[in-house]
Design an enzyme around this catalytic site. Structure first.
Site, PDB file in Angstrom:
ATOM      1  N   ASP A  53       2.993 -34.237 -97.479  1.00 59.61           N
ATOM      2  CA  ASP A  53       2.648 -33.019 -97.867  1.00 59.61           C
ATOM      3  C   ASP A  53       3.897 -32.068 -97.869  1.00 59.61           C
ATOM      4  O   ASP A  53       4.613 -31.925 -97.139  1.00 59.61           O
ATOM      5  CB  ASP A  53       1.656 -32.368 -96.883  1.00 59.61           C
ATOM      6  CG  ASP A  53       0.925 -31.038 -97.555  1.00 59.61           C
ATOM      7  OD1 ASP A  53       1.755 -30.191 -98.143  1.00 59.61           O
ATOM      8  OD2 ASP A  53      -0.357 -30.955 -97.257  1.00 59.61           O
ATOM      9  N   SER A 112      -6.803 -27.737 -99.090  1.00 60.14           N
ATOM     10  CA  SER A 112      -6.026 -26.541 -98.758  1.00 60.14           C
ATOM     11  C   SER A 112      -6.520 -25.427 -97.923  1.00 60.14           C
ATOM     12  O   SER A 112      -7.106 -25.838 -96.891  1.00 60.14           O
ATOM     13  CB  SER A 112      -5.144 -26.190-100.013  1.00 60.14           C
ATOM     14  OG  SER A 112      -4.004 -25.665 -99.668  1.00 60.14           O
ATOM     15  N   HIS A 172       0.724 -32.661-101.336  1.00 57.88           N
ATOM     16  CA  HIS A 172      -0.309 -32.043-101.147  1.00 57.88           C
ATOM     17  C   HIS A 172      -1.423 -31.952-102.411  1.00 57.88           C
ATOM     18  O   HIS A 172      -2.331 -31.917-102.206  1.00 57.88           O
ATOM     19  CB  HIS A 172       0.259 -30.358-101.265  1.00 57.88           C
ATOM     20  CG  HIS A 172      -1.189 -29.339-100.831  1.00 57.88           C
ATOM     21  ND1 HIS A 172      -1.328 -29.507 -99.431  1.00 57.88           N
ATOM     22  CD2 HIS A 172      -1.523 -28.346-101.642  1.00 57.88           C
ATOM     23  CE1 HIS A 172      -2.228 -28.560 -99.505  1.00 57.88           C
ATOM     24  NE2 HIS A 172      -2.396 -27.725-100.676  1.00 57.88           N
TER      25      HIS A 172
END
Length: 808
Positions: free
Chosen positions: A740, A667, A774
C-alpha cells in the site's frame, strides 16, 4: 520427551487451520467476465478536430508483472532496470481516425509489444510523441499523422523517474531527459554498513503526514541520487544536444515565447520524513541553451510545513509562467508567515518578474484567503482562485493586469455542487498556451461544467458568464434521460463542441455538436457495450432522509428480471465513502446521475447484482458540522443515522431484506465499515479494503481533519475502530495490499485490527494481496479478491440465518 510431542503437534494443527492458506481462486463466471472485459479505448483529439487518436489498453497485468524488481525510495516506486516508475498502465495499440471522412487507419512502425505513455501532440498538430517502456530502457517515438507511421527518435535512453518531462519546443524540436549512466552502474548495497542510520531534530517543528516508501538509510540516498539524476537534451532531426549539466530535475517549464526555461532541481540534504516532491530544491531561470539567467529561490525541505488546513510554509510557492505574456514569471508568498489563524486582512500576495529578470519584482495582487491559482487570459483578464479548505469555501475574482484591480466575481461553498458555475473555456493563444477565451467583445467568458449537479441529478452544461452582471447564462444543458458532457470546445465563436454522451442503455460515445447551426450531432465514435451481462439490470437514484432530516441519496441496482412481488426482498450490499460537510444543505444535494451507463471497474460493488443482491452504491454518508462543532465531533453517531436510513429505505421499498445487509468500502470507506460494525448491529457482515483503523497512526491529521492527536486525543480514540475491536462481533473481511502506497493506510492497520478482533474471539478473515498498492491491479489478485468477497457475502449474508438487526 514423548510427553512434549503431542501438545506440539496439536499446536501445529491449530496454527495450520487458523492460517487457512489457499491458492488463487476465481469468482463465479459472470463476475470474472465482467472484470476481464476489454475496456473501451480512450481517445485524444487534435485542436482542429480533424484527427482522433484511439488508445487501447489491456484489462489488467498479471501479478508476475507486479512482482518485477522495484525500488521504493523517496515516495517513489522505481523500476531499477529502466529508469522509469514501476506499476504503470500502458497503451498497447494506437489507431488514427480522420473525423471528416470517417476512415480509420492503423499506425505502422509501432514497437512490439507496445507499452506506450506520455502522449503529446505537436504544436502544429501534425505529430504525436509517446514514450515506449522496454525492460531495460525508455525510448521516444513520434507518430507522423500524414504517414500514419511511428518512428523512434532518441539515441540515449530516457530517464523518467521524476516524471515524463517530454515536451515540444516546436514541430521539429523535442526536449527530454536522458540517463547519465546505465543501470548496471547503480550503487550496490554493502553487506556491512558504515554505521547506524541516525536522524535528529534540533528544536524545529516538523509535523508530517504519514508517507510511504521514504528514504530510510544513507544507501537509499545513494540510490535516489543515482536514479533521479538525468541530462536534459534537445532533439532536432534525431540529433541529441545536451543542455546544461546533469542534475536531479524535478520540473522543467518553457516560457510562452520558448526563449527561457524554469527549472526546479532537487538538492541535498534529502529528507527522511517527506517525499521527493518536498526535498530541498532550487528554482532557476535559464535560457534555452541552459545558461543560468536568474536563481529565483532556494526552497527548503517541506518538513517545515506547519500542520493544519490552509497553513503553508513561509516560502515562495506556485512558481510558474504567466501564459499570456512572452516571459513573465509569477509566484505567491504568504503574508501571514504561513499561519492562516493570524488575524490580517490579506494572507497571500502574488508577484511577477518579466524578462530579462534583472529588475525588481512587482506585486500583482493580494488575497484574503489562501491563494490557489490563476487562469490567465489577456492584458485585461485573468481569473484568480483563492480558498479556505478549513471552511470549505472558495472565491473567484477577475484580475485586470493592466490596472491591477481585483474584483470578486463570486464566493461559494466548495461542497455546494448546485451553484458551481463551471470552469472557464480556454483556447490556444499566439504562444500556443491555453488561456481564457473572452466572447461578446470581451464582456463574457464561456464556462463548462462537466458535472452540472442539480436537484434532478447531474446535468452537465455550457454557459456564458457575464463579467459585469456576474450572472451565468446556460447556453446548452444535457437532456434529461442522458448524461452528456462537453469534452472540448472546438470553436468558441461558432460554439462547436466535442461531447461525450451516454445513457443507462447506451455506451459512452463522442459527438461533434454545433450549437449555432443547430444541426444533427455528428458521431465520432461508435463504441459498443463492453458489458452485455449487465443488460437488463435496473438502476435508479433513490432519495431518503436520515433521523435528523438530512436528505440522502444512493444508486440502487437490482438484478435482471427481478420482480418484487414474486421474488421478495433481496440480500443487500451497501457500498459507501464518508465525506465531511460544514453545511447540511450542501450535504443534502443530489450527486451523480441515474442516467450514467452502467460501467464497472475492479473496485465496484456492482458485480453482486449478477449474484442476486440489491446493491446500493455511492450511498451518501455525510458527516455534517453541527451546533458550532466540527463534523468529526459526532462522526460515529452520524454514521449510524446514515446507515439506518439507507437500510430503512430499501426495506420500505420492499427490495431489501433488512436482516440480510452487508456494508463495505475501500480506504476511508473501509474505516467507515469497521466503525459501523464496532458501534451497531445493523449488518450481517462487512468488507473493509485497505483502510486505516487506528487514527493515532496519522497523528497530524487525516482526510479534512486538521486537529492533531495532541489537540484532541479523545477524538482520535473514539474515531478509531481499533479502540473498539472487542465489540466487533459481526463477521468482517479485511483485505489489504502488502505494498500500500497511500499516506495513512499502512498495511499494519489491517494486520493489527485482525489480531485484535481475533484476540477477542470475533469472526474475521484477513486477505493480504501480494505486490498490491492502494489501488489493486494484478489480474490474479483481483479475481481472488472477488472470490473472497463473494464467498464471504454468500456465507454470512445471502445464506445466513435470519436474525433481527439493531443498533448497539
Amino acid at each position: 520427551m514423548k510427553k512434549l510431542i503431542l501438545p506440539l503437534l496439536l499446536l501445529l494443527t491449530f496454527e495450520i487451520k487458523a492460517q487457512d492458506a489457499v491458492s488463487y481462486q476465481v469468482p463465479p463466471k459472470e463476475i470474472a467476465e465482467l472484470l476481464l472485459a476489454k475496456p473501451t479505448p480512450s481517445v485524444s483529439i487534435d485542436s482542429k478536430a480533424e484527427w482522433l487518436l484511439f488508445m487501447e489498453r489491456s484489462s489488467y497485468p498479471s501479478v508476475a508483472d507486479l512482482a518485477m524488481p522495484e525500488l521504493r525510495i523517496a515516495g517513489l516506486r522505481i523500476n531499477p532496470n529502466n529508469f522509469a516508475p514501476s506499476r504503470q498502465a500502458f497503451i498497447d495499440n494506437f489507431t488514427l481516425k480522420n473525423i471528416k471522412t470517417g476512415q480509420t487507419f492503423p499506425v505502422t512502425g509501432l514497437p512490439q509489444p507496445l507499452h506506450a505513455g506520455n502522449i503529446n501532440w505537436s504544436p502544429g498538430q501534425k505529430k504525436i510523441l509517446f514514450t515506449q517502456t522496454n525492460p531495460k530502457s525508455i525510448d521516444l517515438y513520434v507518430i507522423d499523422i500524414a504517414a500514419k507511421k511511428a518512428m523512434k527518435v532518441n539515441k540515449m535512453p530516457l530517464n523518467v523517474v521524476l516524471g515524463g518531462g517530454v515536451s515540444w519546443l516546436d514541430d521539429q524540436v523535442i526536449l527530454y531527459h536522458t540517463t547519465v549512466k546505465p543501470a548496471t552502474f547503480a550503487p550496490q548495497k554493502p553487506l556491512m554498513p558504515k554505521g547506524p542510520t541516525i536522524q535528529q531534530n534540533l528544536g524545529k517543528a516538523a509535523p508530517s503526514a504519514t508517507f510511504e516508501d521514504l528514504i530510510k538509510s544513507p544507501f537509499d540516498e545513494q540510490l535516489f541520487e543515482f536514479y533521479a539524476t538525468s541530462q536534459l537534451v534537445q532533439n532536432k532531426g534525431g540529433v541529441e544536444t545536451p543542455i546544461g549539466k546533469p542534475a536531479m530535475y524535478d520540473n522543467i517549464s518553457l516560457s510562452p515565447d520558448k526563449k527561457y526555461m524554469l527549472l526546479r532541481t532537487i538538492r541535498k540534504p534529502f529528507s527522511y520524513l517527506v517525499t521527493a516532491g518536498g526535498f530541498p530544491s532550487t528554482a532557476t531561470i535559464t535560457d534555452i541553451k541552459g545558461k543560468v539567467v536568474k536563481v529565483l529561490a532556494e526552497l527548503p525541505s517541506a518538513e517545515g510545513r506547519p500542520s493544519g488546513n490552509d497553513n503553508t510554509q513561509n516560502i515562495d510557492r506556485s512558481i510558474g509562467w504567466r501564459l499570456d505574456e512572452p516571459a513573465t514569471i509569477t509566484w505567491c508568498h504568504p503574508l501571514d508567515s504561513g499561519l492562516i489563524k493570524k488575524k490580517m486582512e490579506f494572507h497571500d500576495a502574488v508577484h511577477a518578474l518579466s524578462a530579462p529578470f534583472n529588475g525588481e519584482a512587482k506585486e500583482l495582487f493580494k488575497t484574503q484567503m489562501r491563494y490557489r491559482n490563476t487562469i490567465w487570459g489577456n492584458s485585461t483578464l485573468a481569473l484568480v482562485y483563492e480558498m479556505s479548505r478549513g471552511k470549505q469555501t472558495e472565491r473567484v475574482s477577475r484580475y485586470n493586469p493592466s490596472t491591477g484591480s481585483l474584483e470578486t466575481l463570486y464566493d461559494r461553498n466548495q461542497t455546494d455542487a448546485y451553484n458551481d458555475p463551471g470552469e472557464p473555456v480556454t483556447e490556444k493563444n499566439k504562444f500556443g498556451r491555453e488561456v481564457i477565451y473572452p466572447v461578446d467583445n470581451g464582456n463574457k467568458i464561456l464556462m463548462n461544467n462537466p458535472v452540472g449537479s442539480s436537484a434532478k441529478g447531474d446535468l452537465p452544461f455550457l454557459a456564458k458568464f457575464d463579467l459585469s452582471t456576474k450572472k451565468n447564462e446556460i447556453l446548452w444543458r444535457c437532456s434529461e434521460g442522458y448524461y452528456e458532457a462537453v469534452v472540448d470546445v472546438i470553436d468558441p465563436d461558432k460554439l462547436v463542441l466535442l461531447t461525450r454522451k451516454e445513457s443507462q442503455a447506451e455506451a459512452p460515445n463522442y459527438y461533434i455538436k454545433n450549437l449555432e447551426l443547430k444541426m444533427a450531432d455528428q458521431p465520432v465514435t461508435r463504441f459498443t457495450n463492453p458489458y452485455p451481462q449487465l443488460v437488463g439490470v435496473s438502476k435508479q437514484k433513490v432519495s431518503y432522509k436520515r433521523a435528523d432530516g438530512v436528505s440522502l441519496t444512493g444508486d440502487l441496482y437490482l438484478p435482471k428480471g427481478y420482480n418484487k412481488e414474486k421474488d421478495g426482498p433481496l440480500p443487500v450490499l451497501i457500498w459507501a465513502y464518508p465525506r465531511e460537510f460544514n453545511s447540511a444543505a450542501d450535504a443534502a444535494q443530489i450527486r451523480g446521475s441515474q442516467n450514467r451507463f452502467i460501467a464497472i471497474s475492479w473496485a465496484s460493488p456492482i458485480f453482486w447484482v449478477t449474484q442476486g443482491y440489491a446493491v446500493l452504491d455511492n450511498a451518501e454518508m455525510p458527516i455534517v458540522a453541527k451546533e458550532g462543532k466540527k463534523p468529526n465531533d459526532t462522526f460515529v453517531d452520524q454514521l449510524k443515522m446514515n446507515a439506518e436510513a439507507a437500510i430503512n429505505k430499501l426495506a420500505d421499498m420492499g427490495v431489501g431484506d433488512r436482516n440480510r445487509v452487508a456494508v463495505g468500502g475501500h480506504s476511508y470507506g473501509a474505516f467507515m465499515t469497521a466503525n459501523l460494525l464496532a458501534h451497531t448491529n445493523l449488518f450481517k457482515a462487512g468488507i473493509a479494503r485497505s483502510g486505516a483503523y487506528n487514527r493515532t497512526l496519522t497523528p497530524f491529521g487525516f482526510q479534512n481533519e486538521d486537529r492533531t492527536y495532541w489537540d484532541d486525543p479523545q477524538l482520535y480514540y473514539e474515531m478509531s475502530p481499533f479502540s473498539y475491536a472487542n465489540k466487533i462481533k459481526t463477521p468482517i473481511l479485511l483485505i489489504h495490499g502488502d505494498a500500500d502506497d497511500n499516506p495513512g493506510t499502512f498495511p499494519i492497520n489491517s494486520e493489527r485490527l485482525f489480531n485484535a478482533i481475533k484476540g477477542f474471539g470475533g469472526t474475521v478473515r484477513f486477505v493480504f494481496l501480494p505486490y498490491e498498492a492502494h489501488s489493486y491491479r494484478g489480474k490474479e489478485n483481483l479475481l481472488h479478491m472477488l472470490w473472497e468477497m463473494n464467498t464471504w457475502l454468500n456465507k454470512y449474508v445471502k445464506n445466513a440465518e435470519p436474525v433481527k438487526m439493531a443498533s448497539k
